[in-house]
Design a protein around this motif. Structure first.
Motif, PDB file in Angstrom:
ATOM      1  N   UNK A 171     -11.365  -7.600  -7.831  1.00 41.04           N
ATOM      2  CA  UNK A 171     -11.455  -8.278  -6.541  1.00 41.04           C
ATOM      3  C   UNK A 171     -10.227  -9.138  -6.418  1.00 41.04           C
ATOM      4  N   UNK A 172      -9.960  -9.922  -7.500  1.00 39.92           N
ATOM      5  CA  UNK A 172      -8.670 -10.788  -7.252  1.00 39.92           C
ATOM      6  C   UNK A 172      -7.525 -10.095  -7.196  1.00 39.92           C
ATOM      7  N   UNK A 173      -7.149  -9.008  -7.917  1.00 39.66           N
ATOM      8  CA  UNK A 173      -6.001  -8.139  -7.927  1.00 39.66           C
ATOM      9  C   UNK A 173      -5.934  -7.801  -6.455  1.00 39.66           C
ATOM     10  N   UNK A 174      -6.991  -7.213  -5.792  1.00 45.72           N
ATOM     11  CA  UNK A 174      -7.184  -6.460  -4.617  1.00 45.72           C
ATOM     12  C   UNK A 174      -6.595  -7.398  -3.478  1.00 45.72           C
ATOM     13  N   UNK A 175      -7.113  -8.612  -3.600  1.00 44.91           N
ATOM     14  CA  UNK A 175      -6.590  -9.691  -2.686  1.00 44.91           C
ATOM     15  C   UNK A 175      -5.403 -10.170  -2.779  1.00 44.91           C
ATOM     16  N   UNK A 178      -2.987  -7.546  -1.158  1.00 45.13           N
ATOM     17  CA  UNK A 178      -2.974  -7.694   0.296  1.00 45.13           C
ATOM     18  C   UNK A 178      -2.131  -8.627   0.944  1.00 45.13           C
ATOM     19  N   UNK A 179      -2.209  -9.870   0.196  1.00 41.68           N
ATOM     20  CA  UNK A 179      -1.373 -10.904   0.252  1.00 41.68           C
ATOM     21  C   UNK A 179      -0.116 -10.735   0.044  1.00 41.68           C
ATOM     22  N   UNK A 180       0.310  -9.827  -0.948  1.00 42.94           N
ATOM     23  CA  UNK A 180       1.610  -9.589  -1.210  1.00 42.94           C
ATOM     24  C   UNK A 180       2.387  -8.735  -0.065  1.00 42.94           C
ATOM     25  N   UNK A 181       1.520  -7.646   0.244  1.00 36.65           N
ATOM     26  CA  UNK A 181       2.010  -6.770   1.345  1.00 36.65           C
ATOM     27  C   UNK A 181       2.318  -7.645   2.638  1.00 36.65           C
ATOM     28  N   UNK A 205       7.866  -1.292  -1.672  1.00 37.71           N
ATOM     29  CA  UNK A 205       7.388  -0.773  -2.830  1.00 37.71           C
ATOM     30  C   UNK A 205       6.462  -1.677  -3.995  1.00 37.71           C
ATOM     31  N   UNK A 206       7.444  -2.780  -4.209  1.00 35.31           N
ATOM     32  CA  UNK A 206       6.646  -3.756  -5.115  1.00 35.31           C
ATOM     33  C   UNK A 206       5.597  -4.378  -4.746  1.00 35.31           C
ATOM     34  N   UNK A 207       5.424  -4.646  -3.191  1.00 38.40           N
ATOM     35  CA  UNK A 207       4.328  -5.079  -2.685  1.00 38.40           C
ATOM     36  C   UNK A 207       3.084  -4.047  -2.850  1.00 38.40           C
ATOM     37  N   UNK A 212      -1.917  -3.175  -8.993  1.00 42.44           N
ATOM     38  CA  UNK A 212      -2.017  -2.591 -10.160  1.00 42.44           C
ATOM     39  C   UNK A 212      -1.636  -3.177 -11.449  1.00 42.44           C
ATOM     40  N   UNK A 213      -0.288  -3.850 -10.984  1.00 38.71           N
ATOM     41  CA  UNK A 213       0.466  -4.603 -12.031  1.00 38.71           C
ATOM     42  C   UNK A 213      -0.459  -5.662 -12.476  1.00 38.71           C
ATOM     43  N   UNK A 214      -1.096  -6.448 -11.670  1.00 43.42           N
ATOM     44  CA  UNK A 214      -1.920  -7.692 -11.997  1.00 43.42           C
ATOM     45  C   UNK A 214      -2.920  -7.392 -13.080  1.00 43.42           C
ATOM     46  N   UNK A 215      -3.456  -5.923 -13.189  1.00 45.55           N
ATOM     47  CA  UNK A 215      -4.394  -5.717 -14.004  1.00 45.55           C
ATOM     48  C   UNK A 215      -3.717  -5.060 -15.325  1.00 45.55           C
ATOM     49  N   UNK A 216      -2.460  -5.065 -15.568  1.00 45.17           N
ATOM     50  CA  UNK A 216      -1.969  -4.156 -16.568  1.00 45.17           C
ATOM     51  C   UNK A 216      -1.940  -5.117 -17.769  1.00 45.17           C
ATOM     52  N   UNK A 217      -1.988  -4.313 -18.953  1.00 43.81           N
ATOM     53  CA  UNK A 217      -2.007  -4.986 -20.401  1.00 43.81           C
ATOM     54  C   UNK A 217      -2.907  -6.174 -20.438  1.00 43.81           C
TER      55      UNK A 217
END
Length: 358
Positions: A171-175, A178-181, A205-207, A212-217
């Motif tokens: 949920x945090x990553x999804x929010x 959206x903020x990044x876009x 593209x980064x946004x 996905x990136x925030x949930x990596x590793x």
């Protein structure tokens, strides 16, 4: 740092009497002058007079207060809370070079804040626009290892309340995605022709990949400075040493995000390409010296490539949602351009997309 004293609201409250209580010596007079640009905080140098019997005490100190603009003060109170928590609860558990702090206090949930610390002059603030040379970058990444290494993957970080970007779930990553876009599109519109078409595509593209990136590793994490760059380093050229300041953007996440953010924005692209592999190796070696185990140099290099998304995330948030200045906007633009180039050269987007399919 635990004295029960009234917090100064503005520079007029930084008096000789107040500083006497802080430092535990009798100060006759204090000449207070502003330093820095004061975008999110107000910083002052206090030159101290002791009369005839001058004690073994600092002749000058730096006093940091919240912004003198009440609207800004309220908006960035989370940052003041983070800095207070860092110096009170965290700094002494790490090996990162920070100023000596004589007093740090907070009230009204961050609306009032004061930090009294050592004046490190003649050390000078780094110049983000000009960038730095590889020798200084080597010193800076070694200091960064002193932030990450001593409490690498400490589970206590997962409940650290002062992080503006905690290591959150989906949920945090999804929010944040959206903020990044939104930040990306606002930045592109604001910069216009200053950002070329290739960089605009990279920012968009980064946004799209931030979620996905925030949930990596997720198994590798620690406390991040969050804005580890030259402007937040005080550099002593004579000693070839750095001191890290401005702890208002604490995050929890993949450690190499700080490393990528620093190297890709602080070195000119040609120098980065020539020296970054050795600098990442130096950072990794320094981590091992702080007791980090079961983390290979290959993993560190992959994390470094992955961490470059920190650049467009932080710079677009800064450009889109904070009050700009001419130098500040130029600085963010320079960082964004360098970061976009690094993202493409390291094929970071393919790396992130590979995480989706794993």
């Amino acid at each position: 740092m635990t004295l029960e004293l009234a917090l100064p609201h503005g520079p007029a409250d930084i008096t000789a009497s107040w500083l006497s209580n802080i430092l535990g010596v009798q100060i006759q007079d204090a000449l207070v002058t502003p330093i820095g640009t004061g975008q999110t905080g107000a910083t002052y140098r206090a030159q101290l007079s002791f009369g005839r019997a001058a004690p073994a005490s600092p002749r000058t100190v730096v006093v940091k207060l919240p912004s003198q603009d009440d609207a800004v003060r309220e908006r960035v109170a989370l940052g003041y809370r983070a800095e207070h928590a860092f110096y009170r609860d965290v700094a002494h558990t790490l090996a990162v070079p920070v100023p000596t702090v004589y007093h740090c206090a907070i009230d009204r949930d961050g609306a009032d804040f004061v930090l009294v610390m050592d004046d490190l002059a003649p050390a000078e603030q780094g110049d983000q626009i000009a960038g730095c040379d590889p020798e200084l970058a080597r010193v800076a990444v070694e200091a960064l290892a002193g932030l990450h290494g001593p409490r690498w993957c400490d589970p206590a970080w997962l409940d650290f309340p002062a992080a503006s970007m905690p290591r959150g779930g989906s949920d945090f990553a999804r929010g944040m995605g959206e903020f990044a876009r939104l930040a990306a599109e606002t930045t592109i519109e604001k910069l216009g022709a200053q950002l070329n078409a290739e960089d605009r595509d990279t920012v968009r593209e980064a946004a799209e990949l931030i979620e996905t990136w925030l949930l990596a590793e997720p198994d590798r994490f620690c406390l991040l400075h969050g804005d580890y760059r030259l402007d937040n380093l005080l550099i002593n050229a004579a000693d070839k040493a750095v001191t890290v300041v401005d702890w208002q953007t604490l995050s929890i996440g993949l450690p190499a995000r700080d490393l990528s953010y620093f190297l890709t924005t602080s070195l000119q692209p040609d120098q980065r390409r020539e020296h970054e592999r050795r600098l990442v190796t130096h950072y990794h070696t320094a981590l091992l010296g702080h007791g980090v185990r079961d983390y290979s140099e290959t993993e560190c290099w992959t994390d470094y490539r992955l961490g470059t998304l920190q650049v467009p995330l932080i710079t677009t948030l800064g450009l889109a949602f904070t009050a700009g200045t001419d130098r500040g906007d130029d600085m963010m633009l320079a960082m964004l351009r360098r970061g976009c180039r690094a993202l493409r050269e390291h094929d970071t987007f393919s790396l992130v997309r590979g995480l989706i399919h794993d």
